[in-house]
Scaffold this active site. Structure first.
Site, PDB file in Angstrom:
ATOM      1  N   HIS A  17       0.840  -1.207   0.000  1.00 55.87           N
ATOM      2  CA  HIS A  17       0.000   0.000   0.000  1.00 55.87           C
ATOM      3  C   HIS A  17       0.876   1.259   0.000  1.00 55.87           C
ATOM      4  CE1 HIS A  17      -3.023  -2.709   2.275  1.00 55.87           C
ATOM      5  NE2 HIS A  17      -3.529  -2.520   1.072  1.00 55.87           N
ATOM      6  N   ARG A  95      -1.446  -6.128  -8.047  1.00 51.86           N
ATOM      7  CA  ARG A  95      -0.296  -6.958  -7.667  1.00 51.86           C
ATOM      8  C   ARG A  95      -0.029  -8.045  -8.699  1.00 51.86           C
ATOM      9  NH1 ARG A  95      -2.887  -8.438  -2.004  1.00 51.86           N
ATOM     10  NH2 ARG A  95      -4.566  -8.593  -3.522  1.00 51.86           N
TER      11      ARG A  95
END
Ligand code: PNS
Length: 162
Positions: A17, A95
């Site tokens: 993050h 991701r």
């Protein structure tokens, strides 16, 4: 001013993050980390703790860029929060290909709800692409070492929980 909202659960915030927040801060004049407070979920960290831990994590990892990052809680639609904040962009991290399916669905839905808001994706840095908050919680529950995965602010919170 170009403002972007980065929505998520952040329960807890990970280095993945923070990588996205840091890179977004390099592009947008203001980045608002928008923490979804979902009354139906029972999070590990409650709203106040998540906001505090994210603020600390941003301040201790992003240097000067931290001054352009806000942290706020929201409940409801992301596009509504974006509209109220004056943001024309939603930021999300990708991701792996497996993220793409849900993310494209969310991006199209948000665009349908609010055509003036665009979603911008960052490819999460390769070294963080395996990270997930769910796995972090599981490893921490069994006493495993998560110091490569989450910032010191989260480690301190884990230590305080004993
Ligand atoms: O970190 P997460 O849990 O993957 O984040 C998901 C989040 C918060 C981005 C998503 O659930 C969301 O935007 N929730 C708010 C409700 C909403 O706007 N739903 C419509 C979007 S498709």
């Amino acid at each position: 001013m170009t403002i972007a909202v980065y929505p998520g659960s952040f329960d807890p915030i990970t280095y993945g993050h923070l990588d996205v927040i840091g890179r977004a801060a390099g592009i947008f004049e203001r980045v608002i980390v928008a923490v979804l407070v979902n009354p139906r979920k029972s999070p590990w960290l409650d709203e106040a703790e998540r906001l505090r831990v994210i603020r600390e994590a941003v301040d201790e990892t992003l240097g000067n860029a931290a001054a352009t990052v806000d942290v706020a809680a929201f409940d409801g639609l992301t596009v509504e929060f974006a509209r109220e904040a004056g943001a024309r962009f939603i930021v999300r991290g990708l991701r792996a290909v497996s993220d793409f399916e849900t993310e494209i669905q969310m991006a199209h839905t948000n665009r349908k709800l609010s055509p003036e808001v665009d979603t911008i994706f960052f490819m999460t840095a390769l070294e963080h692409s395996y990270l997930s908050s769910t796995l972090v919680k599981e490893i921490a529950r069994f006493g495993g070492d998560v110091s490569q995965m989450v910032p010191p602010a989260v480690i301190r919170r884990l230590a305080a929980a004993g």
